[in-house]
Scaffold this active site. Structure first.
Site, mmCIF file in Angstrom:
data_model
loop_
_atom_site.group_PDB
_atom_site.id
_atom_site.type_symbol
_atom_site.label_atom_id
_atom_site.label_comp_id
_atom_site.label_asym_id
_atom_site.label_seq_id
_atom_site.Cartn_x
_atom_site.Cartn_y
_atom_site.Cartn_z
ATOM 1 N N TYR A 45 -3.721 5.189 -5.296
ATOM 2 C CA TYR A 45 -4.959 5.287 -4.528
ATOM 3 C C TYR A 45 -6.112 5.706 -5.426
ATOM 4 C CZ TYR A 45 -2.064 5.458 -0.258
ATOM 5 O OH TYR A 45 -1.188 5.180 0.755
ATOM 6 N N ASP A 71 -11.491 13.285 6.690
ATOM 7 C CA ASP A 71 -12.363 12.286 6.081
ATOM 8 C C ASP A 71 -13.745 12.366 6.722
ATOM 9 O OD1 ASP A 71 -12.176 11.029 8.543
ATOM 10 O OD2 ASP A 71 -10.867 9.435 7.847
#
Length: 289
Positions: free
Chosen positions: A66, A80
């Site tokens: 990632y 997030d």
């Protein structure tokens, strides 16, 4: 029709939306994906079609890569930037590179993390995020994961760009939030791109437009994307018995792993489990020609 697809999921779509797109393009109902990506995230989404959907659970065992942006100065309930802000630090001094490196070093190797409650993890058969939307309390259990590599690529006034190789089950949102705790600055994940899932690489992933253009010709051989599983070459004389659900009983050698990709005469025929007590390979998933 069957095989794997390496799809580039765009931000704004759910993983399930991608599955619906594949069904419409290939006119096949039996479609599934390995490793859910959040709607805001982008990157590699392995998709299985037809009989190959039986192999999805083995794709999910693969390590992943990632790249993430870590927003410093605020923390959210979801981990997030789509969530509600629960902590804010408008003014802070960005730590120096040495301090950031020392913080990253604490997360390399085997670590324990708590997945975000805003996730697809199932609790009592229900997704945690669905339970939250219903106003129910969700307690997430910690889990052990492995961070094989964690690097700082860039840092700006309030953002860090990191790249990581990690085991299945790792939540990058949790990693970003935990990194902020170590630095003493609230942090949340601002953006995420999944660059690799096992043998599926971002460089080879097809956009939805490319997939629509190529159609069934985009399907990939499953055997080419299971390199994380140990190979076991079956005695060709035992192929029929194996495909009929019988253990090999041949005891050619002792494999290192319990989960094996099984070949006969150079052809991939399915997944086997090594029974260490009887020293034989037992068929688990057989893909008959």
């Amino acid at each position: 029709m069957g095989g794997f697809l390496n799809v580039l999921k765009p931000p704004g779509m759910t993983s399930h939306d991608v599955i619906g797109f594949v069904r419409r393009v290939l006119h096949v109902k039996r479609v599934g994906h390995a490793g859910t990506l959040d709607p805001a995230a982008a990157g590699v989404l392995p998709v299985a079609v037809g009989a190959s959907t039986r192999l999805i659970e083995y794709l999910e065992l693969a390590d992943k890569t990632y790249r993430a942006e870590v927003k410093l100065g605020l923390a959210t309930d979801s981990g997030d930037d789509t969530g509600e802000i629960i902590e804010s630090m408008p003014e802070f001094t960005l730590p120096d590179a040495e301090t950031i490196e020392a913080a990253l070093a604490r997360f390399r190797g085997r670590i324990t993390q708590v997945p975000p409650a805003h996730s697809a993890i199932k609790i009592g058969g229900r997704r945690a995020c669905d339970l939250l939307r219903e106003g129910k309390k969700v307690d997430m259990s910690s889990r052990e994961v492995t961070i094989h590599r964690l690097e700082l690529l860039a840092c700006r006034k309030d953002t860090l760009l990191i790249d990581t190789d990690c085991s299945k089950g790792t939540y990058i949102r949790s990693l970003c939030a935990d990194l902020g705790v170590v630095l003493g600055i609230p942090a949340t994940m601002a953006f995420l791109v999944r660059r690799r899932v096992g043998d599926f690489a971002l460089e080879d992933a097809l956009t939805l437009e490319e997939l629509k253009e190529r159609g069934a010709s985009a399907l990939l051989a499953p055997s080419d994307f299971l390199s994380h599983l140990e190979r076991y070459d079956l005695n060709p004389l035992r192929e029929k018995a194996f495909c009929n659900g019988l253990a090999t009983g041949e005891r050619q050698h002792i494999p290192q792993s319990d989960t094996l990709k099984v070949y006969a005469s150079g052809r991939f025929i399915g997944i086997g489990r090594f029974d260490r007590s009887n020293k034989e390979v037992v068929p688990v998933k057989v893909l008959k020609p």
